[in-house]
Design an enzyme around this catalytic site. Structure first.
Site, PDB file in Angstrom:
ATOM      1  N   CYS A 177     -15.888  -4.990  -9.499  1.00 47.61           N
ATOM      2  CA  CYS A 177     -17.350  -5.010 -10.609  1.00 47.61           C
ATOM      3  C   CYS A 177     -17.949  -6.758 -10.931  1.00 47.61           C
ATOM      4  CB  CYS A 177     -15.774  -4.096 -11.070  1.00 47.61           C
ATOM      5  SG  CYS A 177     -15.337  -4.764 -12.408  1.00 47.61           S
ATOM      6  N   HIS A 204      12.887  -0.417  -1.830  1.00 45.33           N
ATOM      7  CA  HIS A 204      12.694   0.747  -2.695  1.00 45.33           C
ATOM      8  C   HIS A 204      12.858   1.826  -2.816  1.00 45.33           C
ATOM      9  CE1 HIS A 204       9.052   2.969  -4.707  1.00 45.33           C
ATOM     10  NE2 HIS A 204       8.313   1.666  -4.133  1.00 45.33           N
TER      11      HIS A 204
END
Length: 686
Positions: A24, A605
């Site tokens: 953006c 993880h």
């Protein structure tokens, strides 16, 4: 900037962990396969990064500021991105949204649609608003009367420059909205342009068309209606009307995609646009257009009623809600209302009070800059000075908001005080209006009327927020203590180790940065045997499986590094696979990064998508910075909680700085205990 680009790409897990990548006005926007591998502290320590903003799901935003376009291009031009490994299409985005649960997915999709329809237009809107600001200055100095009935030709031409943006804004919004919904953007653009042609606007000429009748409403505005057969057609000026494309494009998308399914592929190029035009152009002219204007006018009238009956309340509410709307992207409907007000009545009353929020935001940033100069905080001084410049001269709040304010939550109540004071001043002064959509910066002050009321209001907002931050500080006691230590270290002529530094789970260069750089933070002491040991034992008891069998593309493909995975045994605990230092320890307890004594960087993880459990079922036993020995417990896990929540318990362990070493050899699948070697790393050949 090339180093910045590569470091950012590595920090988010590389191209294979990216499903969508855009930007953006100030931020890089990522959709990741697994956002839990990204370490926020490490991202924020990258040169050129103002802040990092983890979002819902696997979305991640990195605040760059005004250089975002350059960094975006540099990342896309990296060889690994050009190889095509990173997906960046809307189908992947849709699939990612489909995995979300409940009503939030629809709400997120709606505001994402609004955001992506407007966001690419920010540069042209800013450019046009500065042209208007220039004309307003000339008018204020009585150099030229911009409202005179007869104006010089040069002024007429300059008016065409800024009006090109605002008049054809509906077509631009239609283009972006069509791209967002994955249909031909030129089809959506053409539908809107049909309402802006001289042929359509000329239908309002009753002298040329006998079927046209025009009346004057209670507001003094002429309203024309013509007959097409037996159907009445309301004739409106659709220039600047953004609600029309926002409502039209979703309907067009349904028609367009439906036609793609039934029209033979060899004639789709001709007949899909043709049939879409035949259906949607009349539907927009007869129904969607008038309905959109009615909706926009209705919402605007409601706010106008509040502004007219309780101007002080209105002027306070607007700046108070904006700091909460902008981070969520919920400010776009209000921006659309501002544009609708200008298109329908020629002026807008929302942007004046909104300026109080912007300048309170900039005032808080100025306070942070003042304190960073006083405390000799070079990193924050650089962040705050860039954010303040973007705000004061560009009217862009995101660098301040994401780079500073959302990182230091104490700022919000201090900034809101400035919002209230600025809004109160504008409300007491009777409000402030503008005849065009602008970014509220120093350069656009002259476009507001009365300028004195608006100027006094934003000055009060800025000064109040600035003084509140300077007097009460934006940091906690702990953060101020760290700042004092850094200041004392600089006085002593040494560099303090950054308190917030952290190694990402997948970047060896940043991992080196976590190693103490000065005498103030001596390196942990490891035995010579540990420093030479390049083996990793199993992080838990269970069944070893090949990494490629993990049901997660980022791990299975090796994008996050080579390694193994363990299907845990009942009641298994997670232990350190080596002697080393904990470089990453998520508060949720679901993932850990370690750097072994020999320099091997490891990510463990625990389970898949378990970050969504928000710590439920995990009992961490170590913190970031802790020194561990092989076999020390990292975390205790209630595996039943993970299974009952519907998540996979498979636990990958990968080497994330493989490029620093030679071959990484995993053990063969089968039963393993915590003393079994499961990975062997070879030194890099000279």
């Amino acid at each position: 900037m090339s180093n910045t680009a590569q470091e950012i790409l590595d920090a988010v897990g590389g191209p294979d962990n990216i499903t969508h990548f855009t930007h953006c006005a100030t931020r890089l926007r990522f959709e990741l396969r697994d956002a839990s591998v990204v370490d926020k502290d490490t991202v924020e320590n990258i040169d050129g990064v103002l802040g990092a903003v983890p979002q819902s799901g696997d979305r991640y935003q990195i605040v760059i500021g005004g250089a975002v376009q350059s960094v975006f291009n540099e990342i896309n031009n990296l060889p690994s991105m050009k190889s095509g490994t990173a997906a960046s299409n809307d189908d992947v985005k849709a699939a990612a949204r489909a995995k979300a649960r409940g009503k939030n997915a629809l709400v997120d999709a709606f505001f994402e649609y609004l955001s992506d329809s407007f966001r690419p237009l920010l540069p042209v809107l800013l450019g046009a608003s500065l042209i208007l600001a220039f004309l307003a200055v000339l008018d204020a100095l009585h150099i030229v009367d911009t409202r005179a009935e007869t104006i010089p030709a040069w002024l007429g031409y300059v008016n065409s420059m800024w009006r090109a943006v605002f008049y054809f804004l509906p077509a631009m919004v239609a283009y972006n909205a069509s791209k967002k919904l994955d249909i031909d953007p030129w089809v959506g653009t053409a539908v809107i342009l049909s309402l802006l042609t001289p042929n359509f606007t000329g239908l309002s000429n009753a002298a040329s068309f006998a079927e046209t009748t025009c009346t004057t409403n209670a507001l003094g505005t002429e309203q024309c209606v013509t007959q097409i057969g037996s159907l009445p057609l309301q004739l409106s000026d659709y220039g600047g009307q953004v609600f029309v494309p926002l409502l039209m494009v979703p309907i067009l998308a349904l028609v367009y995609k439906g036609l793609k399914k039934i029209v033979p592929s060899n004639v789709q190029m001709v007949f899909v646009p043709f049939i879409s035009f035949v259906i949607i152009m009349p539907l927009t002219a007869f129904l969607i257009g008038p309905l959109s204007i009615w909706i926009g006018n209705g919402l605007g009238s409601g706010l106008a009623w509040l502004n007219g009956h309780a101007p002080i309340v209105f002027a306070i509410i607007i700046p108070i809600i904006y700091p909460f709307l902008v981070p969520l992207g919920l400010h776009w409907p209000l921006n659309a209302l501002q544009l609708a007000n200008i298109a329908s009545t020629g002026s807008d009353f929302i942007q004046g009070p909104m300026g109080a929020w912007n300048f309170a935001c900039f005032g808080a940033t100025a306070g942070v800059l003042f304190l960073s100069i006083r405390d000799r905080d070079a990193d924050m001084r650089q962040t705050a000075s860039g954010a303040l410049a973007a705000g004061l001269f560009g009217g862009i709040s995101e660098p301040s908001l994401y780079g500073i304010h959302l990182r230091f939550k104490r700022i919000y109540p201090l900034m809101l005080t400035g919002c209230v004071v600025g809004g109160l001043v504008i409300g007491i002064g009777g409000g402030a209006t503008t005849n065009t959509f602008v970014f509220t910066s120093l350069l656009t002050i002259p476009v507001f009327t009365p300028m004195a009321v608006y100027g006094l209001g934003i000055l009060a907002a800025f000064a109040t927020a600035f003084l509140m931050v300077v007097f009460f500080d934006y940091r906690t006691k702990e953060q101020k203590a760290v700042a004092r230590e850094k200041k004392e270290a600089m006085k002593a002529g040494v560099s303090a180790a950054p308190a917030a530094a952290a190694a990402p789970a997948n970047e060896d260069a940043a991992a080196e940065a976590t190693a103490p750089a000065t005498e103030a933070a001596p390196a942990p002491s490891f035995s010579d045997e540990a420093k030479a040991d390049l083996t990793l034992t199993s992080p838990m008891a269970g069944e070893l499986v090949a990494l490629s069998d993990v049901n997660d593309e980022a791990f299975a493909s090796g994008a996050l590094g080579p390694g193994i995975a363990i299907s845990p045994a009942a009641h298994a605990v997670v232990v350190a696979p080596c002697d080393g230092k904990v470089t990453v320890a998520y508060p949720t307890g679901h993932a850990y990064g370690l750097k072994s004594a020999s320099g091997v960087q490891i990510l463990i993880h625990i389970g898949m998508d378990t970050v969504k459990l928000d710590g439920k079922g995990f009992t961490p036993r170590v913190s970031k910075g802790d020194i561990v020995k092989r076999g020390d417990v990292l975390a205790e896990v209630d595996w039943d909680v993970i299974r009952e929540a519907g998540y996979d318990t498979i636990t990958p362990m990968v080497v994330t700085n493989k490029k620093k070493f030679g071959e990484v050899t995993p053990a063969a699948p089968g039963p393993v205990g915590i003393s079994d070697t499961v990975v062997t790393v070879a030194p890099k050949e000279a």
